[in-house]
Design a protein around this motif. Sequence first.
Motif, PDB file in Angstrom:
ATOM      1  N   GLY A  32     -74.168  43.173  59.980  1.00 30.99           N
ATOM      2  CA  GLY A  32     -74.133  43.396  58.544  1.00 30.99           C
ATOM      3  C   GLY A  32     -74.348  44.824  58.114  1.00 30.99           C
ATOM      4  N   LEU A  33     -74.646  45.727  59.062  1.00 32.88           N
ATOM      5  CA  LEU A  33     -74.961  47.112  58.716  1.00 32.88           C
ATOM      6  C   LEU A  33     -73.965  48.096  59.308  1.00 32.88           C
ATOM      7  CD1 LEU A  33     -78.828  46.941  59.268  1.00 32.88           C
ATOM      8  CD2 LEU A  33     -77.613  46.885  57.080  1.00 32.88           C
ATOM      9  N   VAL A  34     -72.864  47.615  59.853  1.00 29.35           N
ATOM     10  CA  VAL A  34     -71.920  48.457  60.595  1.00 29.35           C
ATOM     11  C   VAL A  34     -70.686  48.725  59.742  1.00 29.35           C
ATOM     12  CG1 VAL A  34     -70.520  48.670  62.675  1.00 29.35           C
ATOM     13  CG2 VAL A  34     -72.730  47.485  62.765  1.00 29.35           C
ATOM     14  N   TYR A  35     -70.358  50.018  59.610  1.00 21.58           N
ATOM     15  CA  TYR A  35     -69.148  50.407  58.890  1.00 21.58           C
ATOM     16  C   TYR A  35     -67.922  50.273  59.779  1.00 21.58           C
ATOM     17  CZ  TYR A  35     -65.694  53.488  56.689  1.00 21.58           C
ATOM     18  OH  TYR A  35     -64.551  54.007  56.154  1.00 21.58           O
ATOM     19  N   ARG A  36     -67.980  50.863  60.987  1.00 16.21           N
ATOM     20  CA  ARG A  36     -66.877  50.761  61.940  1.00 16.21           C
ATOM     21  C   ARG A  36     -67.431  50.500  63.324  1.00 16.21           C
ATOM     22  NH1 ARG A  36     -62.154  55.156  61.020  1.00 16.21           N
ATOM     23  NH2 ARG A  36     -62.125  54.821  63.258  1.00 16.21           N
ATOM     24  N   ASP A  37     -66.767  49.610  64.060  1.00 16.72           N
ATOM     25  CA  ASP A  37     -67.266  49.204  65.373  1.00 16.72           C
ATOM     26  C   ASP A  37     -67.173  50.305  66.417  1.00 16.72           C
ATOM     27  OD1 ASP A  37     -67.873  46.662  64.447  1.00 16.72           O
ATOM     28  OD2 ASP A  37     -65.918  45.828  65.020  1.00 16.72           O
ATOM     29  N   ASP A  38     -66.320  51.311  66.194  1.00 15.90           N
ATOM     30  CA  ASP A  38     -66.077  52.315  67.222  1.00 15.90           C
ATOM     31  C   ASP A  38     -66.898  53.589  67.046  1.00 15.90           C
ATOM     32  OD1 ASP A  38     -64.834  53.198  64.927  1.00 15.90           O
ATOM     33  OD2 ASP A  38     -62.927  53.720  65.892  1.00 15.90           O
ATOM     34  N   ALA A  39     -67.845  53.626  66.099  1.00 15.88           N
ATOM     35  CA  ALA A  39     -68.609  54.847  65.818  1.00 15.88           C
ATOM     36  C   ALA A  39     -70.089  54.626  66.098  1.00 15.88           C
ATOM     37  CB  ALA A  39     -68.406  55.274  64.368  1.00 15.88           C
ATOM     38  N   GLY A  40     -70.772  55.708  66.529  1.00 15.15           N
ATOM     39  CA  GLY A  40     -72.158  55.589  66.975  1.00 15.15           C
ATOM     40  C   GLY A  40     -73.185  56.251  66.090  1.00 15.15           C
ATOM     41  N   GLY A  41     -72.755  56.882  64.969  1.00 14.61           N
ATOM     42  CA  GLY A  41     -73.708  57.541  64.095  1.00 14.61           C
ATOM     43  C   GLY A  41     -74.339  56.584  63.106  1.00 14.61           C
ATOM     44  N   GLY A  42     -75.141  57.162  62.211  1.00 15.96           N
ATOM     45  CA  GLY A  42     -75.768  56.347  61.190  1.00 15.96           C
ATOM     46  C   GLY A  42     -77.131  56.868  60.795  1.00 15.96           C
ATOM     47  N   CYS A  43     -77.938  55.990  60.213  1.00 16.32           N
ATOM     48  CA  CYS A  43     -79.289  56.330  59.760  1.00 16.32           C
ATOM     49  C   CYS A  43     -80.257  55.239  60.189  1.00 16.32           C
ATOM     50  CB  CYS A  43     -79.364  56.428  58.240  1.00 16.32           C
ATOM     51  SG  CYS A  43     -78.413  57.738  57.491  1.00 16.32           S
ATOM     52  N   THR A  44     -81.471  55.631  60.483  1.00  9.06           N
ATOM     53  CA  THR A  44     -82.553  54.668  60.588  1.00  9.06           C
ATOM     54  C   THR A  44     -83.514  54.874  59.431  1.00  9.06           C
ATOM     55  OG1 THR A  44     -83.703  56.161  62.116  1.00  9.06           O
ATOM     56  CG2 THR A  44     -82.451  54.334  63.075  1.00  9.06           C
ATOM     57  N   ILE A  45     -84.242  53.816  59.107  1.00  6.26           N
ATOM     58  CA  ILE A  45     -85.305  53.874  58.111  1.00  6.26           C
ATOM     59  C   ILE A  45     -86.612  53.655  58.845  1.00  6.26           C
ATOM     60  CG2 ILE A  45     -86.255  52.849  56.017  1.00  6.26           C
ATOM     61  CD1 ILE A  45     -83.393  51.952  55.329  1.00  6.26           C
ATOM     62  N   ILE A  46     -87.538  54.573  58.645  1.00  9.93           N
ATOM     63  CA  ILE A  46     -88.808  54.568  59.360  1.00  9.93           C
ATOM     64  C   ILE A  46     -89.929  54.400  58.345  1.00  9.93           C
ATOM     65  CG2 ILE A  46     -90.371  55.942  60.810  1.00  9.93           C
ATOM     66  CD1 ILE A  46     -87.733  57.464  61.674  1.00  9.93           C
ATOM     67  N   LYS A  47     -90.855  53.517  58.657  1.00 15.54           N
ATOM     68  CA  LYS A  47     -92.039  53.395  57.815  1.00 15.54           C
ATOM     69  C   LYS A  47     -93.251  53.869  58.600  1.00 15.54           C
ATOM     70  CE  LYS A  47     -94.204  50.476  54.370  1.00 15.54           C
ATOM     71  NZ  LYS A  47     -94.173  49.171  53.655  1.00 15.54           N
ATOM     72  N   THR A  48     -94.025  54.753  57.968  1.00 22.15           N
ATOM     73  CA  THR A  48     -95.254  55.240  58.578  1.00 22.15           C
ATOM     74  C   THR A  48     -96.413  55.003  57.621  1.00 22.15           C
ATOM     75  OG1 THR A  48     -95.289  57.498  57.674  1.00 22.15           O
ATOM     76  CG2 THR A  48     -93.914  57.109  59.625  1.00 22.15           C
ATOM     77  N   THR A  49     -97.602  55.059  58.169  1.00 20.06           N
ATOM     78  CA  THR A  49     -98.769  55.108  57.305  1.00 20.06           C
ATOM     79  C   THR A  49     -98.798  56.450  56.604  1.00 20.06           C
ATOM     80  OG1 THR A  49    -100.196  56.097  58.997  1.00 20.06           O
ATOM     81  CG2 THR A  49    -100.024  53.682  58.968  1.00 20.06           C
ATOM     82  N   ALA A  50     -99.693  56.590  55.636  1.00 20.89           N
ATOM     83  CA  ALA A  50     -99.835  57.879  54.962  1.00 20.89           C
ATOM     84  C   ALA A  50    -100.232  58.956  55.949  1.00 20.89           C
ATOM     85  CB  ALA A  50    -100.866  57.770  53.842  1.00 20.89           C
TER      86      ALA A  50
END
Length: 504
Positions: A121-139
């Motif tokens: 559900g989060l993939v634009y194109r099956d043949d590409a390896g880039g993108g973004c991650t979302i990271i949660k940290t404490t303060a």
Amino acid sequence: MGMNRRMLLRRSGQLGLGVSLFGSVQALLCAPAAAAPAAVDVTGYGPLIDDPAGRLALPEGFSYRVVTEAGQTRTYEGEPSPGVHDGAAAFAADDGNVLIVLNHEVRGGPDDDGAVPHENGLVYRDDAGGGCTIIKTTAGGELLWETVGIAGTSTNCAGGVTPWDTWLTCEETEDDGHGWVFEVDPHDLDANRDPEPITTLGRFRHEALCVDPDSLAIYLTEDAEGPNGTVYRWRPPSGFRGRSGELKQLGTADGEFAALSCTDGDGAVVDDLARADAIDTVYTVEWVSVEDRAAENGSLRSAEGITRAAKLEGAWWADDGAYVVSSYAEDHRGQVWFYDPAESTLRLTTVFATEADGETVEAPDNIVAAGYGGLIVATDGDGDNHLAGITPDGDVYPIARSQMGSEFTGPAFSPDGAVLFAGIQKPGVLFAITGPWQQRSPPSGTGSSSPGSTNRSGTSGSSEGSGSNTDSTGRRGPSRARDQRRWRRAETTSTPPRTSRSSR
């Protein structure tokens, strides 16, 4: 607190960056505020001390922690963390923690080193390896979780934050139908499903962008050659309100899209920004309409009568205008320009030299605000790469030097100004740097002394302990079941991935 307009270019051999700034420097790269804290006079933190672990050289009294590391830490879904870190932004979570959106500039496919995992559900194109991650940290910068924000894009370089509290990630490529901007919402993770490009912002080798919070116009830089790239401006159509997901609903021809065209005092078109070498050079700006935004008939930068520059990089909105970086002007010295939309002018405000407190500094890339006032610059040169600070008076001081043989990426302070996060691009490490940072004084009539309280700086986190260069890595390869149990225990402070926050 304002500063008289003046040239601050130092000609001493001890200064690595010459700066001429107009208005308050602390406002240069941060969002406008009705009552901004006053900057302090920071002249530096001392010489950099090499790290025995071979990662970051820092001043005495500073330390770092590793937040994510390619192949070492794990995503919430149990995959190894992706690498090739690049642009990033940090946002205040509703529960007092920090949400970070981190680009991964992977140029190849999903099986390449550092590729972002292809989650359903989060993939634009099956043949590409880039993108973004979302990271949660404490303060304090401790890793809580990392999850995929978007996958199947390519060469996600920089981007920009929006006034509606999302991240626009930019593809720095035109290959194979790529070259678009995508929106990533760190607060509502379900909003990132079924990603679609924002075609109204054009297809080209996107680098970075910034948004005018009043008009919602967007200024975009292009890092390209053959010919060199330019700066573009997009103005929204009537009725555009600026909400998460609204941009991708627009058609390719919606709004006004144009390329930068500068003229000098004689009325001649300036073909290359590198022709300017004097602080305070001012050009008159017009915008040349671009009709073929999808680049179906050739690259957008091939238009006649526009102004170009080698390696246009960072962009940031402040002082009621757009700051943009030209990284390769005159052998990596680099330039920072300010576009004033009210005056329709482009002014050269900053020129890089080569020496800063014994450290060679060149090739500015991303520029962001320091939580305590002044600027933070990430460099991507041919030699050593640095994080460097610039005081409001133009003095330059080193903050960190990469000992990993790769460039710094995505630097910025946490919302409270206590932690400086920055990435090393390859293989991909996100650091949290802490130390005896200076603090800004609160404006009169406020009860808070927290600097950098807006959500317009880059990645955020914190470091543990004291002394120089301590290193605490994040969790290594937790099982999905164990991670889910941990989330049930920690739900009072952390929102599990794929769960939208209750209100926008």
